[in-house]
Design an enzyme around this catalytic site. Structure first.
Site, PDB file in Angstrom:
ATOM      1  N   GLY A 103       0.911  -1.352  -0.202  1.00 23.94           N
ATOM      2  CA  GLY A 103      -0.023   0.151  -0.004  1.00 23.94           C
ATOM      3  C   GLY A 103       0.700   1.274  -0.036  1.00 23.94           C
ATOM      4  CG  ASP A 330       1.199  -0.809  10.511  1.00 26.17           C
ATOM      5  OD1 ASP A 330       0.183  -0.562  10.160  1.00 26.17           O
ATOM      6  OD2 ASP A 330       1.978  -0.276  10.059  1.00 26.17           O
ATOM      7  NE  ARG A 361      -2.754  -6.238   9.403  1.00 25.14           N
ATOM      8  CZ  ARG A 361      -1.622  -5.402   9.157  1.00 25.14           C
ATOM      9  NH1 ARG A 361      -1.806  -4.165   9.802  1.00 25.14           N
ATOM     10  NH2 ARG A 361      -0.921  -5.633   8.321  1.00 25.14           N
TER      11      ARG A 361
HETATM   12  C1  S3P Z   1       2.335   3.624   6.531  1.00 22.74           C
HETATM   13  C2  S3P Z   1       1.465   4.189   7.097  1.00 22.74           C
HETATM   14  C3  S3P Z   1       0.132   3.445   7.728  1.00 22.74           C
HETATM   15  C4  S3P Z   1       0.574   2.063   8.041  1.00 22.74           C
HETATM   16  C5  S3P Z   1       1.327   1.545   6.944  1.00 22.74           C
HETATM   17  C6  S3P Z   1       2.676   2.088   6.380  1.00 22.74           C
HETATM   18  C7  S3P Z   1       3.612   4.323   5.751  1.00 22.74           C
HETATM   19  O1  S3P Z   1      -0.621   3.524   6.880  1.00 22.74           O
HETATM   20  O2  S3P Z   1      -0.581   1.177   8.602  1.00 22.74           O
HETATM   21  O3  S3P Z   1       1.745   0.048   7.287  1.00 22.74           O
HETATM   22  O4  S3P Z   1       4.625   3.897   5.453  1.00 22.74           O
HETATM   23  O5  S3P Z   1       3.215   5.438   5.579  1.00 22.74           O
HETATM   24  P1  S3P Z   1      -1.953   4.880   6.636  1.00 22.74           P
HETATM   25  O6  S3P Z   1      -1.031   5.847   6.443  1.00 22.74           O
HETATM   26  O7  S3P Z   1      -2.644   4.403   5.595  1.00 22.74           O
HETATM   27  O8  S3P Z   1      -2.552   4.887   8.146  1.00 22.74           O
END
Ligand code: S3P
Length: 448
Positions: A103, A330, A361
């Site tokens: 993501g 996380d 989750r």
């Molecule tokens: C992350 C931000 C978080 C986290 C993801 C990594 C990042 O997500 O859950 O594992 O590296 O910016 P969100 O920004 O969508 O909350």
């Protein structure tokens, strides 16, 4: 280019051998910092050497995507050399770019591609293709990017076609606390006309802001508002040491806390205050955690770094507020495990974002922990979803499911190691998303 790895087929795993974990670990670099280090090195002038770079499916997804966009990147073990191409210096890729199931790779690179004067198609793996993308597409469109995505109901998903260039700065009030969205806007803002300002209600992790400063960007942070003026050229700082991943460390913090007689030392860990919610919560639960902060040259990093010593203790339940969620989002699966082994009640308020991570989750953890005999339930309220755990029951062996999610799998391994009887987990290979060395690290504590 690093080979694009197909996800390994599910591999069942039997958790039978109980042990008292003792020993020291230096964990691979933080995943969030690694993505940003690659991206900003690629967008800056000069060469950057990244040290303690973590090798896993997600970091390789960013590395491969940048390579497909013309960036020369050489890797030898955990040392990575990036030849920067400068802002808007990427090359159009003739083929669609595959983002794996990462993501952060997809959302941050959408911000980068929004600024490039060409069209790119990005595709995603099975788990990422069902995660919401409107949260990043909406602000990037406001900045002037042309974006079309797969639409289902009111939401947008990958694959996405993005036509970049000609951006203007915006003032954006974040509707959700998301470092990925904030970072995408700031990365796009680097090549926009005029300043870009992002206003957060709840602060999310600030690695992008810190790293932008290290690369010489003109960025001003005041309370919850971040203003970026794209007037400065990004220049490589030369070297970046990536401290150990606190999200991977969280499994060992809880493991050491709940198995009597344990002692684990975690060295050179990232202790960025926007990520240390797990430590604050565990301390509130009466965990025995000693922090030794490393400063200046000793730390070798531009991010806060420290060593942690965790000894077993009798945990107590706690109350986690919605404001705390971004600093431990996380780590919520492993916090649920800790709560099952704590005396009394733990309430986690405002946990709804967990529904849209690699898997749902809330579902994956509640189902697994219930199978092991935990007293855990979910309450939907007008202000969000709460998870309520009555700890102190003995968890027993069960047949567990990872749901393809690395953090569910690692959390359940920890729960199983502290439970009575043996457990079977349907798939351990999914840990390769963030921590392929998880079992080896566990094994090293066996001999400690
Ligand atoms: C992350 C931000 C978080 C986290 C993801 C990594 C990042 O997500 O859950 O594992 O590296 O910016 P969100 O920004 O969508 O909350």
């Amino acid at each position: 280019m690093s080979p694009i790895r197909k996800p390994a087929p599910p591999k069942p795993f039997l958790i039978r051998n109980k042990f008292v974990p003792r020993g020291k670990l230096i964990l691979p670099g933080d995943k969030s910092i690694a993505h940003r280090a690659l991206i900003l090195s690629a967008l800056s002038k000069g060469k950057t050497i990244l040290k303690n770079f973590p090798i896993h499916a997600d970091s390789l997804a960013t590395l491969n995507a940048l390579t497909a966009l013309g960036v020369s990147i050489r890797r030898k073990g955990s040392r990575v050399l990036v030849h920067g191409r400068g802002r808007q210096g990427l090359k159009k890729s003739r083929k669609p770019i595959f983002m794996g199931n990462s993501g952060t790779t997809l959302r941050l690179l959408l911000g980068v591609l929004a600024a490039e004067d060409f069209k790119t198609k990005v595709t995603a793996g099975k788990y990422l293709s069902v995660r919401p993308m409107a949260r990043v597409n909406v602000p990037l469109r406001l900045m002037g990017a042309g974006i079309s995505a797969k639409i289902k109901g009111r939401e947008e998903y990958a694959p996405i076609v993005i036509n970049g260039g000609g951006l203007k700065g915006i003032v954006y009030r974040m509707p959700v606390a998301s470092a990925q969205v904030k970072s995408a806007i700031l990365l796009a803002g680097l090549s926009a006309k005029g300043k870009t300002r992002v206003i957060e209600r709840l602060s999310s992790r600030d690695h992008t802001e810190r790293m932008l400063k290290i690369f010489g960007a003109n960025i001003v942070i005041k309370n919850n508002s971040i203003t970026l003026d794209p007037d400065k050229v990004l220049v490589s700082p030369g070297r970046i040491y990536i401290p150990g991943d606190i999200s991977s460390a969280a499994f060992f913090m809880v493991l050491a806390s709940i198995i009597p007689g344990s002692k684990i030392i975690l060295e050179r860990l990232s202790l960025n205050p926007t990520r240390t919610g797990i430590i604050k919560v565990l301390k509130r639960m009466k965990a025995k955690i000693k922090i030794e902060t490393l400063r200046g040259r000793q730390s070798g990093s531009f991010e806060p770094v420290g060593n942690l010593t965790i000894k077993s203790s009798k945990l107590k339940g706690t109350f986690i507020t919605p404001d705390e969620i971004p600093s431990l989002v996380d780590e919520l699966p492993i916090i649920m495990v800790a709560a099952c082994f704590a005396e009394g009640r733990t309430v986690i308020r405002g946990a709804g974002e967990l529904r849209i991570k690699e898997t749902d989750r809330i579902n994956s953890m509640v189902r697994n922990l219930k199978c092991m005999g935990a007293d855990i339930r979910v309450r939907k309220t007008a202000s969000g979803e709460n998870i309520i755990i009555k700890g102190g029951r003995h968890l027993h062996g069960a047949s567990l499911k990872s749901f393809g999610d690395h953090r569910t799998a690692m959390s359940m391994v920890v729960a199983a190691l502290a439970a009575e009887g043996s457990c079977r987990l349907d798939d351990i290979n999914c840990v390769s998303k963030s921590f392929p060395g998880f079992l080896a690290a566990l094994g090293s504590l066996l001999k400690g």
